[in-house]
Design a protein around this motif. Structure first.
Motif, short mmCIF file in Angstrom:
data_model
loop_
_atom_site.label_atom_id
_atom_site.label_comp_id
_atom_site.label_asym_id
_atom_site.label_seq_id
_atom_site.Cartn_x
_atom_site.Cartn_y
_atom_site.Cartn_z
N LEU A 23 4.47 -2.89 -4.15
CA LEU A 23 3.57 -2.30 -5.14
C LEU A 23 2.85 -1.09 -4.57
CD1 LEU A 23 1.83 -2.25 -7.72
CD2 LEU A 23 0.39 -4.00 -6.66
N HIS A 24 2.28 -1.21 -3.40
CA HIS A 24 1.51 -0.10 -2.84
C HIS A 24 2.41 1.06 -2.42
CE1 HIS A 24 -2.51 -1.79 -3.01
NE2 HIS A 24 -1.95 -2.96 -2.77
N ALA A 25 3.64 0.76 -1.97
CA ALA A 25 4.58 1.84 -1.67
C ALA A 25 4.98 2.57 -2.94
CB ALA A 25 5.82 1.27 -0.96
N GLU A 26 5.17 1.81 -4.01
CA GLU A 26 5.56 2.41 -5.29
C GLU A 26 4.42 3.26 -5.87
OE1 GLU A 26 8.57 3.01 -8.23
OE2 GLU A 26 8.56 2.25 -6.18
N ILE A 27 3.18 2.83 -5.69
CA ILE A 27 2.03 3.62 -6.13
C ILE A 27 2.06 4.99 -5.45
CG2 ILE A 27 -0.48 3.83 -5.90
CD1 ILE A 27 -0.63 0.80 -6.44
N GLY A 28 2.34 5.01 -4.15
CA GLY A 28 2.43 6.27 -3.43
C GLY A 28 3.56 7.15 -3.92
N ASP B 148 -5.53 -8.85 3.21
CA ASP B 148 -6.24 -8.46 4.44
C ASP B 148 -5.27 -7.92 5.48
OD1 ASP B 148 -8.69 -9.13 3.40
OD2 ASP B 148 -8.81 -11.09 4.39
N GLU B 149 -4.11 -8.57 5.59
CA GLU B 149 -3.11 -8.13 6.56
C GLU B 149 -2.50 -6.78 6.17
OE1 GLU B 149 -0.29 -11.27 6.82
OE2 GLU B 149 -1.56 -12.54 8.09
N SER B 150 -2.45 -6.53 4.87
CA SER B 150 -1.82 -5.29 4.39
C SER B 150 -2.80 -4.13 4.29
CB SER B 150 -1.20 -5.52 3.00
OG SER B 150 -0.28 -6.57 3.02
N ARG B 151 -4.10 -4.42 4.29
CA ARG B 151 -5.10 -3.38 3.98
C ARG B 151 -5.02 -2.20 4.95
NH1 ARG B 151 -8.91 -6.51 2.98
NH2 ARG B 151 -8.65 -6.41 0.72
N ALA B 152 -4.95 -2.47 6.25
CA ALA B 152 -4.91 -1.38 7.23
C ALA B 152 -3.66 -0.52 7.04
CB ALA B 152 -4.95 -1.95 8.65
N GLU B 153 -2.53 -1.18 6.78
CA GLU B 153 -1.28 -0.44 6.55
C GLU B 153 -1.37 0.40 5.29
OE1 GLU B 153 3.37 -1.53 5.48
OE2 GLU B 153 2.10 -3.04 6.42
N ILE B 154 -1.97 -0.17 4.23
CA ILE B 154 -2.09 0.55 2.96
C ILE B 154 -3.00 1.77 3.12
CG2 ILE B 154 -3.02 0.37 0.62
CD1 ILE B 154 -2.07 -2.62 0.73
N GLU B 155 -4.14 1.58 3.80
CA GLU B 155 -5.06 2.70 4.00
C GLU B 155 -4.45 3.78 4.88
OE1 GLU B 155 -9.00 1.74 5.18
OE2 GLU B 155 -9.41 0.49 3.42
N ALA B 156 -3.71 3.37 5.90
CA ALA B 156 -3.05 4.35 6.77
C ALA B 156 -2.03 5.17 5.99
CB ALA B 156 -2.38 3.65 7.94
N GLU B 157 -1.31 4.50 5.09
CA GLU B 157 -0.33 5.20 4.25
C GLU B 157 -1.03 6.18 3.31
OE1 GLU B 157 3.06 6.44 2.23
OE2 GLU B 157 2.85 5.43 4.16
N ARG B 158 -2.12 5.73 2.69
CA ARG B 158 -2.87 6.61 1.78
C ARG B 158 -3.42 7.82 2.53
NH1 ARG B 158 -8.98 5.88 -0.30
NH2 ARG B 158 -9.16 6.36 1.89
#
Length: 234
Positions: A78-83, A138-148
């Protein structure tokens, strides 16, 4: 032991099977996210996802052994697709129309109020009462923020160089404001009032840079459009 001989005719079939498997996996993950929107995270099961995807439950289990595996993969997808959707929206914009702030807010607002972000907010809400989902997020948050943050640095690198701390704060401000607005519903004149708030928001962004003696004209909408059309590292 003699080396195994792989016939050339077998390789295209293997590639086709791999590509087909990836397509089915993508269909399943998209269906899972759609279930988050339509029935909520708590009611999203393998059977529900299979029905939404138009595949069998066995096909879902072939790719994801357990429901938690499926849901964790769907969160990352989902978060990759948002990007990817954000990049596509920016790449499609006419660089000659509107200021940089207007263009960015327009595209970001379209996505903040879209189905993928609706699914992301559904997950955030569900995580308040679901420990397993909260752990996944929680485990994905850092990865998601780094991607953003990596995407923003790629698209608006000149603005980042003008004022790195200010740029980071503005990025957070935009995310909080747009997602908060997307969750708000006014009793009357909803669209008009939201449009007025978005105009006010753009004015605040301009003032943000002016107060620092900086000019956002360091990067043009055309440059952002061109960068969005080329994946990072491409």
């Amino acid at each position: 032991m003699a080396e195994e001989t792989v016939h050339e005719s077998a390789r295209p079939r293997r590639r086709w099977l791999t590509q087909r498997g990836e397509r089915v996996r993508g269909v399943i993950l998209r269906a899972a996210v759609q279930c988050f929107v339509e029935v909520g995270y708590g009611r999203t099961t393998m059977s529900e996802v299979a029905k939404q995807a138009g595949v069998t439950r066995g096909q879902v289990q072939h790719h994801f052994a357990t429901t938690p595996d499926l849901l964790a993969a769907a969160v990352r997808w989902l978060h990759a697709e948002i990007g990817r959707e954000l990049d596509a929206g920016l790449a499609a914009r006419d660089g000659a129309r509107g200021s940089l702030a207007e263009t960015a807010v327009s595209v970001l607002w379209a996505h903040a109020s879209g189905s993928l972000q609706t699914a992301a907010r559904e997950l955030t809400a569900a995580a308040r009462t679901d420990p397993e989902l909260r752990r996944v997020l929680d485990e994905s948050r850092a990865e998601i923020e780094a991607e953003r943050n990596g995407r923003l640095r790629h698209l608006y690198r000149e603005l980042l160089e003008l004022d790195p701390p200010g740029f980071a704060m503005l990025a957070d401000y935009m995310q909080v404001f747009l997602h908060g607005l997307a969750e708000t519903s006014f009793a009357s004149d909803d669209e008009a009032r939201k449009a007025a708030l978005l105009d006010f928001f753009v004015s605040n962004i301009r003032r943000f840079w002016t107060d620092r003696g900086k000019s956002p004209d360091a990067v043009s909408t055309g440059q952002v459009r061109d960068r969005a059309a080329i994946p990072r590292g491409g």
